[in-house]
Design an enzyme around this catalytic site. Structure first.
Site, PDB file in Angstrom:
ATOM      1  N   ASN A 192       0.659  -1.213   0.130  1.00 31.87           N
ATOM      2  CA  ASN A 192      -0.095  -0.002   0.123  1.00 31.87           C
ATOM      3  C   ASN A 192       0.966   1.474  -0.023  1.00 31.87           C
ATOM      4  O   ASN A 192       0.577   2.305  -0.715  1.00 31.87           O
ATOM      5  CB  ASN A 192      -0.935  -0.093   1.242  1.00 31.87           C
ATOM      6  CG  ASN A 192      -2.051  -0.955   0.940  1.00 31.87           C
ATOM      7  OD1 ASN A 192      -3.074  -0.534   0.124  1.00 31.87           O
ATOM      8  ND2 ASN A 192      -2.265  -1.984   1.506  1.00 31.87           N
ATOM      9  N   MET A 243       0.350  -2.806  12.075  1.00 30.72           N
ATOM     10  CA  MET A 243      -0.402  -3.748  12.820  1.00 30.72           C
ATOM     11  C   MET A 243      -0.199  -3.628  14.351  1.00 30.72           C
ATOM     12  O   MET A 243       0.655  -4.390  14.978  1.00 30.72           O
ATOM     13  CB  MET A 243       0.155  -5.005  12.334  1.00 30.72           C
ATOM     14  CG  MET A 243      -0.057  -5.300  10.634  1.00 30.72           C
ATOM     15  SD  MET A 243      -1.736  -5.177  10.057  1.00 30.72           S
ATOM     16  CE  MET A 243      -2.263  -6.626  10.645  1.00 30.72           C
ATOM     17  N   ARG A 244      -0.661  -2.650  14.799  1.00 26.16           N
ATOM     18  CA  ARG A 244      -0.812  -2.201  16.351  1.00 26.16           C
ATOM     19  C   ARG A 244      -1.845  -1.484  16.512  1.00 26.16           C
ATOM     20  O   ARG A 244      -2.497  -0.619  16.196  1.00 26.16           O
ATOM     21  CB  ARG A 244       0.511  -1.436  16.525  1.00 26.16           C
ATOM     22  CG  ARG A 244       1.705  -2.063  17.339  1.00 26.16           C
ATOM     23  CD  ARG A 244       2.688  -1.037  17.663  1.00 26.16           C
ATOM     24  NE  ARG A 244       2.442  -0.832  19.156  1.00 26.16           N
ATOM     25  CZ  ARG A 244       2.990  -1.373  20.190  1.00 26.16           C
ATOM     26  NH1 ARG A 244       3.471  -2.662  20.033  1.00 26.16           N
ATOM     27  NH2 ARG A 244       2.654  -0.993  21.259  1.00 26.16           N
ATOM     28  N   ILE A 245      -2.252  -1.846  17.901  1.00 26.49           N
ATOM     29  CA  ILE A 245      -3.338  -1.288  18.693  1.00 26.49           C
ATOM     30  C   ILE A 245      -2.787  -0.056  19.217  1.00 26.49           C
ATOM     31  O   ILE A 245      -1.783  -0.043  19.918  1.00 26.49           O
ATOM     32  CB  ILE A 245      -3.925  -2.150  19.536  1.00 26.49           C
ATOM     33  CG1 ILE A 245      -4.853  -3.446  18.915  1.00 26.49           C
ATOM     34  CG2 ILE A 245      -4.881  -1.470  20.606  1.00 26.49           C
ATOM     35  CD1 ILE A 245      -5.126  -4.433  19.964  1.00 26.49           C
ATOM     36  N   HIS A 252      -8.213  -1.216   6.063  1.00 33.47           N
ATOM     37  CA  HIS A 252      -8.508  -2.343   6.810  1.00 33.47           C
ATOM     38  C   HIS A 252      -9.102  -3.168   5.507  1.00 33.47           C
ATOM     39  O   HIS A 252     -10.077  -2.719   4.774  1.00 33.47           O
ATOM     40  CB  HIS A 252      -9.581  -2.009   7.813  1.00 33.47           C
ATOM     41  CG  HIS A 252      -9.984  -3.313   8.317  1.00 33.47           C
ATOM     42  ND1 HIS A 252      -9.206  -3.831   9.231  1.00 33.47           N
ATOM     43  CD2 HIS A 252     -11.035  -4.133   8.251  1.00 33.47           C
ATOM     44  CE1 HIS A 252      -9.754  -5.182   9.766  1.00 33.47           C
ATOM     45  NE2 HIS A 252     -11.048  -5.204   9.192  1.00 33.47           N
ATOM     46  N   GLU A 291     -11.792   3.238  19.002  1.00 31.69           N
ATOM     47  CA  GLU A 291     -12.353   1.903  18.793  1.00 31.69           C
ATOM     48  C   GLU A 291     -11.739   1.260  17.690  1.00 31.69           C
ATOM     49  O   GLU A 291     -11.684   1.785  16.545  1.00 31.69           O
ATOM     50  CB  GLU A 291     -13.884   2.156  18.480  1.00 31.69           C
ATOM     51  CG  GLU A 291     -14.614   0.839  18.630  1.00 31.69           C
ATOM     52  CD  GLU A 291     -16.216   1.018  18.188  1.00 31.69           C
ATOM     53  OE1 GLU A 291     -16.606   0.130  18.040  1.00 31.69           O
ATOM     54  OE2 GLU A 291     -16.678   2.146  18.080  1.00 31.69           O
ATOM     55  N   LEU A 292     -11.172   0.040  17.976  1.00 30.17           N
ATOM     56  CA  LEU A 292     -10.526  -0.784  16.697  1.00 30.17           C
ATOM     57  C   LEU A 292     -11.231  -0.762  15.673  1.00 30.17           C
ATOM     58  O   LEU A 292     -12.147  -1.323  15.724  1.00 30.17           O
ATOM     59  CB  LEU A 292      -9.857  -2.075  17.452  1.00 30.17           C
ATOM     60  CG  LEU A 292      -9.172  -2.885  16.595  1.00 30.17           C
ATOM     61  CD1 LEU A 292      -7.678  -2.263  16.183  1.00 30.17           C
ATOM     62  CD2 LEU A 292      -8.875  -4.297  17.013  1.00 30.17           C
TER      63      LEU A 292
HETATM   64  C1  GRF Z   1      -3.381  -4.664   3.789  1.00 30.46           C
HETATM   65  O1  GRF Z   1      -4.166  -5.763   3.613  1.00 30.46           O
HETATM   66  C2  GRF Z   1      -4.045  -3.753   4.886  1.00 30.46           C
HETATM   67  O2  GRF Z   1      -5.452  -3.655   4.579  1.00 30.46           O
HETATM   68  C3  GRF Z   1      -3.844  -4.191   6.365  1.00 30.46           C
HETATM   69  O3  GRF Z   1      -2.670  -4.917   6.175  1.00 30.46           O
HETATM   70  C4  GRF Z   1      -2.293  -5.253   4.774  1.00 30.46           C
HETATM   71  C5  GRF Z   1      -1.019  -4.451   4.696  1.00 30.46           C
HETATM   72  O4  GRF Z   1      -0.359  -4.973   3.476  1.00 30.46           O
HETATM   73  N1  GRF Z   1      -4.091  -3.291   7.187  1.00 30.46           N
HETATM   74  P1  GRF Z   1       0.779  -4.091   2.734  1.00 30.46           P
HETATM   75  O5  GRF Z   1       2.034  -4.236   3.763  1.00 30.46           O
HETATM   76  O6  GRF Z   1       0.301  -2.437   2.507  1.00 30.46           O
HETATM   77  O7  GRF Z   1       1.300  -5.044   1.612  1.00 30.46           O
END
Ligand code: GRF
Length: 221
Positions: free
Chosen positions: A13, A89-91, A108, A142-143
């Site tokens: 992304n 990937m963290r809260i 997401h 909220e997550l």
């Molecule tokens: C994606 O699916 C995003 O929605 C999720 O984590 C993934 C990240 O993919 N939160 P990348 O690291 O951008 O390839």
């Protein structure tokens, strides 16, 4: 518009944002890419694009509050107008989220409010839903619960497995994340008083991608 992008992993992304900037004049300056994992492949993508990188290793901090304070300090040095969570990937703590209220978005991999949390593609398959997809939303306490900005739907096919569904959802993510950033950078999408406005009109439902033609605002592709 100055932005800071937060990642944890592959960074596809992030790459979509870099490509949109380089190839489609996405009007942003990526001031920094920050990871919570030093092995995140996305850091290499950033370095190859000449973007400053930093890693804030969670193992170095005694508490979630300490980690978030260090992260916040690192972000704020770059004075971004928008913080983009692109596979981070963290809260996050309430204090951190409040600090960036209305200026932090997340992507997401589900049609929120369905399938908050992890492992969304397998959960969508297990639930036998006909449609899956992805959502970009403002981050709230909220997550995966903040106001949804835009969604792209992906039909679930009879022969889909986790890998094939993940791939098709990712393709959509790579469209809607730069698209959302563009709307914000161009001042068309505004978040105020807990409401989302597009071209001065309040949106009660998330936008759908691809958007319908609008003669006043030709689509940025
Ligand atoms: C994606 O699916 C995003 O929605 C999720 O984590 C993934 C990240 O993919 N939160 P990348 O690291 O951008 O390839």
């Amino acid at each position: 518009m100055p932005i800071v992008v937060l990642i944890s992993g592959t960074g596809s992304n992030l790459q979509a944002i870099i490509d949109a900037k380089n190839n489609d004049n996405l009007p942003v300056t990526i001031r920094a890419v920050i990871s919570n994992r030093k092995a995140a492949q996305g850091l290499i993508r950033a370095q190859q694009a000449g973007i400053a990188t930093a890693t804030i290793e969670q193992t170095q901090y005694a508490s979630r509050e300490d980690f978030d304070a260090a992260l916040q300090q690192c972000i704020d040095k770059h004075k971004p107008a928008l913080v983009v969570l692109a596979g981070f990937m963290r809260i996050l703590t309430d204090a951190f989220v409040d600090h960036y209220q209305g200026k932090i978005i997340n992507i997401h991999p589900s049609l929120l409010p369905a399938f908050r949390g992890l492992n969304t593609h397998q959960r969508a398959l297990d639930a036998k839903v006909a449609e899956h997809g992805t959502t970009v939303h403002f981050v709230s306490r909220e997550l995966d619960g903040g106001p949804a900005i835009i969604q792209a739907k992906v039909p679930v096919l009879a022969n889909d497995d986790k890998a094939s569904l993940t791939e098709r959802v990712l393709q959509q993510e790579h469209q809607i994340l730069p698209y959302t950033i563009r709307l914000i950078a161009e001042g068309r999408l505004v978040y105020a008083n807990n409401n989302i406005y597009l071209d001065h009109q309040q949106r009660l439902e998330p936008l759908q991608y691809p958007p319908a033609e609008n003669k006043h605002h030709p689509l940025p592709l």
